[in-house]
Design a protein around this motif. Structure first.
Motif, short mmCIF file in Angstrom:
data_model
loop_
_atom_site.label_atom_id
_atom_site.label_comp_id
_atom_site.label_asym_id
_atom_site.label_seq_id
_atom_site.Cartn_x
_atom_site.Cartn_y
_atom_site.Cartn_z
N GLY A 50 37.16 39.71 57.62
CA GLY A 50 36.40 40.86 58.23
C GLY A 50 37.07 42.08 57.88
N THR A 51 38.23 41.98 57.16
CA THR A 51 38.76 43.36 56.87
C THR A 51 38.08 43.94 55.54
N VAL A 52 38.12 45.20 55.56
CA VAL A 52 37.30 46.03 54.42
C VAL A 52 38.30 46.90 53.57
N ASP A 53 38.20 46.85 52.23
CA ASP A 53 38.76 47.74 51.34
C ASP A 53 38.08 48.60 50.57
N PHE A 54 38.28 49.84 50.92
CA PHE A 54 37.44 50.79 49.96
C PHE A 54 38.13 50.91 48.63
N LEU A 55 37.29 50.75 47.37
CA LEU A 55 37.77 50.76 46.04
C LEU A 55 37.75 52.32 45.73
N ASP A 56 38.83 52.89 45.91
CA ASP A 56 38.89 54.41 45.62
C ASP A 56 40.25 54.79 44.87
N GLN A 57 40.73 53.60 44.05
CA GLN A 57 41.85 54.15 43.05
C GLN A 57 41.43 54.28 41.88
N ALA A 58 40.31 54.47 41.37
CA ALA A 58 39.93 55.06 40.19
C ALA A 58 38.81 55.79 40.17
N PHE A 96 39.86 39.17 44.37
CA PHE A 96 39.01 38.79 45.41
C PHE A 96 39.17 37.56 45.76
N THR A 97 38.82 37.21 46.90
CA THR A 97 39.09 35.93 47.58
C THR A 97 37.78 35.35 47.60
N PRO A 98 37.56 33.95 47.13
CA PRO A 98 36.07 33.48 47.45
C PRO A 98 35.64 33.43 48.77
N GLY A 99 34.41 33.86 48.85
CA GLY A 99 33.92 34.09 50.31
C GLY A 99 33.79 35.55 50.73
N SER A 100 34.47 36.54 49.99
CA SER A 100 34.36 37.90 50.12
C SER A 100 32.94 38.38 49.64
N THR A 101 32.61 39.75 49.97
CA THR A 101 31.52 40.33 49.48
C THR A 101 31.71 41.68 49.17
N LEU A 102 31.08 41.96 47.81
CA LEU A 102 31.36 43.33 47.35
C LEU A 102 29.96 44.29 47.60
N VAL A 103 30.01 45.63 48.46
CA VAL A 103 28.70 46.18 48.71
C VAL A 103 29.07 47.42 47.76
N HIS A 135 31.33 59.20 43.08
CA HIS A 135 30.45 58.50 44.19
C HIS A 135 31.07 57.83 45.42
N PRO A 136 30.53 57.79 46.45
CA PRO A 136 31.24 56.87 47.47
C PRO A 136 31.67 55.83 47.07
N PRO A 137 32.87 55.23 47.68
CA PRO A 137 33.63 54.07 47.08
C PRO A 137 32.94 52.89 47.61
N ALA A 138 32.89 51.86 46.43
CA ALA A 138 32.48 50.36 46.60
C ALA A 138 33.31 49.80 47.82
N ALA A 139 32.73 48.91 48.70
CA ALA A 139 33.52 48.32 49.82
C ALA A 139 33.35 46.95 49.53
N LEU A 140 34.68 46.26 49.65
CA LEU A 140 35.11 44.86 49.49
C LEU A 140 35.37 44.25 50.73
N ARG A 189 32.05 53.81 60.00
CA ARG A 189 31.00 53.21 60.66
C ARG A 189 30.39 51.94 59.79
N LEU A 190 30.48 52.11 58.24
CA LEU A 190 30.33 51.06 57.44
C LEU A 190 31.27 49.91 57.58
N ALA A 191 32.60 50.07 57.63
CA ALA A 191 33.48 49.23 57.64
C ALA A 191 33.42 48.37 58.92
N ARG A 192 32.99 48.87 60.09
CA ARG A 192 32.85 48.16 61.35
C ARG A 192 31.68 47.26 61.25
N ALA A 193 30.57 47.63 60.60
CA ALA A 193 29.01 47.11 60.52
C ALA A 193 29.59 45.70 59.57
#
Length: 409
Positions: free
Chosen positions: A312-320, A341-348, A302-307, A368-372
Motif C-alpha cells: 500500500g505504500t506509494v512512491d512518486f517517480l520524480d527523480q528524472a 519493482f516487486t511483483p504485485g505492484s502497480t504503476l499508474v 508532467h505530474p510524476p507517475a505513481a508506483l 489524495r492520490l496516494a491515499r486512494a
C-alpha cells in the motif's frame, strides 16, 4: 456555525427570489414561498403539474415566445448538465381572478442542474425573479410613461438578439467539442494485448465546451518489455487535439528506435519546436522490463507517475524530471532514472486533471492520490482505474480532462 448546523430548508424557504425544483421532464416537485407568491398559486396547485401546462403562452399574442425560449433553456440543462442564464424574457401570465386575461410580465431566469451523489442529473433548479416593475420604471422618460411593450425595441429585442447569438455560439462550441472528442478518440490507440494487465481511461471534463489535449500511449518492445506514456498539450479544442495526435505519434515512433525514455523525449522535444502549439506540452515516458523487474523513466514537466507497492505504500517517480517539451532554447540531454519493482505492484500514469484543483497546492492532490491507491491496492487495473476516477474527480465534474493508465507489474 458548521455546515451540518445550517438549516438549508429554512434558507430555501426564506430566499427572496422564487426558486422551484423541477423534474427532468419539467414537472414541479417543490418550490419556496417566494415562487408561490410570484406564480399567484399555492404549492398544492403546482406540485405534480408540468410547468407549461400551468403557464402557457398568451394565446392572444402571436409573437409570444416564452414557452419556446424557456423550453430550450431547460432542455439545454437536462441534455448538457450545464447551467443556463436566459436573457430578459417576456412571459405573460393569466390572471387568476379573470380567466383568459393575460398580464404583460418580464422575468430574469436562471436554470441550474442538480446532481446526485453519482454525478447523475436528478433535478433542474428554476430560479425566477420578476423584473416587470424595473422595466416600467426604466420606461419613464421626461414625465411620460412608456409601457413595457414600447420598450421592446430598445431592451427586449436586444435581449432576444443576444440570446440568439449566445445560442449560436453554444451550438458552435458544442459542435467543436464533438468533433474534437471524435478526433481525439480516433487518435488514441486501442488497447492491444500485451501479456500483462493494463487499463486505460480517458475522461473528458464534464462542464467545459472545449476538449483538452490529454493522451496516452502503449508500445510493445523486444523482450518482455513495454513503453508507456501519458502527456498533456497546452490549449483546448481542435488545435490541441491535432497537436496531441502529432506528439503521441512522434513519441510512439521514438520509443521504438531509441534506447530509453530520456532519448525518446529528447527526440519529441526537438520535434515539438517545429509544431505550432506544441511548445511547453508535458509528458512522462516509462520503459517497463519484467525480466529485470525495473522501471526506467523520464519526465518532461508532467505530474510524476505513481508506483503502488503491494503493502500500500506509494512512491512518486520524480527523480528524472525536466522542463516541458520544447521549453529550453537549446538542446540539453534529458535525465533518466531506473527503479526496481516487486511483483504485485502497480504503476499508474495520469494527467493533471486527476490531481490538480484550482487554488490548491499540487502536493494536496498527490497526497489524495496516494491515499486512494492505498485504499484500493488489492484491485486489478480495470477496477483500480474506475475507483480512482470515482474517488478523485469532483462529483460535479472535473474542470480538466483526465487520461489514466494503470499497469499490473
Amino acid at each position: 456555525m458548521t455546515r451540518a448546523e445550517i438549516d438549508f430548508g429554512a434558507v430555501f424557504r426564506h430566499l427572496p427570489v422564487g426558486v422551484a425544483l423541477l423534474s427532468t421532464d419539467m414537472v414541479y416537485l417543490d418550490m419556496n414561498p417566494s415562487y408561490e407568491r410570484m406564480a399567484g398559486r399555492p404549492k398544492a396547485e403546482l406540485i405534480g403539474h408540468n410547468i407549461f401546462d400551468l403557464f402557457p403562452d398568451n394565446p392572444g399574442d402571436p409573437d409570444a415566445d416564452g414557452t419556446r425560449n424557456l423550453t430550450a433553456s431547460l432542455r439545454h440543462v437536462v441534455e448538457t448538465g450545464e447551467r443556463d442564464t436566459m436573457g430578459l424574457q417576456r412571459y405573460d401570465v393569466e390572471r387568476t381572478d379573470r380567466p383568459g386575461v393575460y398580464e404583460e410580465r418580464y422575468w430574469s431566469i436562471v436554470n441550474l442542474p442538480v446532481y446526485g451523489p453519482g454525478r447523475e442529473l436528478l433535478y433542474v433548479m428554476h430560479r425566477v425573479e420578476e423584473v416587470t416593475a424595473f422595466i416600467r420604471t426604466r420606461g419613464l422618460r421626461s414625465g411620460d410613461y412608456r409601457t413595457p411593450r414600447d420598450l421592446e425595441g430598445e431592451l427586449y429585442m436586444r435581449a432576444r438578439e443576444l440570446q440568439e447569438v449566445n445560442e449560436k455560439l453554444r451550438q458552435a462550441h458544442a459542435r467543436e467539442r464533438e468533433v474534437a472528442l471524435t478526433l481525439q478518440a480516433a487518435m488514441l490507440p486501442a488497447l492491444r494485448p500485451t501479456g500483462h494487465h493494463v487499463a486505460v481511461r480517458y475522461q473528458p471534463s464534464l462542464g467545459g465546451l472545449q476538449v483538452c489535449g490529454d493522451w496516452y500511449d502503449l508500445v510493445d518492445l523486444p523482450g518482455d518489455r513495454i513503453a508507456v506514456a501519458v502527456g498533456d498539450v497546452v490549449g483546448h479544442g481542435l488545435p490541441a487535439a491535432g497537436v496531441m495526435g502529432q506528439l503521441r505519434s512522434a513519441l510512439s515512433a521514438a520509443c521504438r528506435v531509441t534506447d530509453g525514455p530520456a532519448a525518446a523525449l529528447e527526440v519529441v522535444g526537438l520535434y515539438a519546436r517545429s509544431v505550432e502549439g506544441a511548445e511547453c506540452s508535458t509528458a512522462v515516458s516509462a520503459f517497463l522490463d519484467w525480466t529485470a523487474r525495473t522501471i526506467t523513466y523520464s519526465n518532461a514537466g508532467h505530474p510524476p507517475a505513481a508506483l503502488l507497492h503491494p503493502d500500500g505504500t506509494v512512491d512518486f517517480l520524480d527523480q528524472a524530471t525536466d522542463p516541458p517539451l520544447g521549453a529550453r532554447p537549446e538542446h540539453v540531454a534529458r535525465p533518466q532514472a531506473t527503479v526496481p519493482f516487486t511483483p504485485g505492484s502497480t504503476l499508474v500514469l495520469y494527467t493533471d486533471g486527476l490531481v490538480e484543483r484550482r487554488k490548491e497546492d499540487i502536493d494536496i492532490g498527490l497526497t489524495r492520490l496516494a491515499r486512494a491507491l492505498d485504499h484500493h491496492r488489492h484491485r486489478a487495473p480495470e477496477q483500480l482505474a474506475d475507483a480512482l476516477l470515482q474517488d478523485l474527480l469532483p462529483p460535479t465534474g472535473a474542470e480538466d480532462d483526465t487520461a489514466l493508465v494503470a499497469i499490473a507489474l
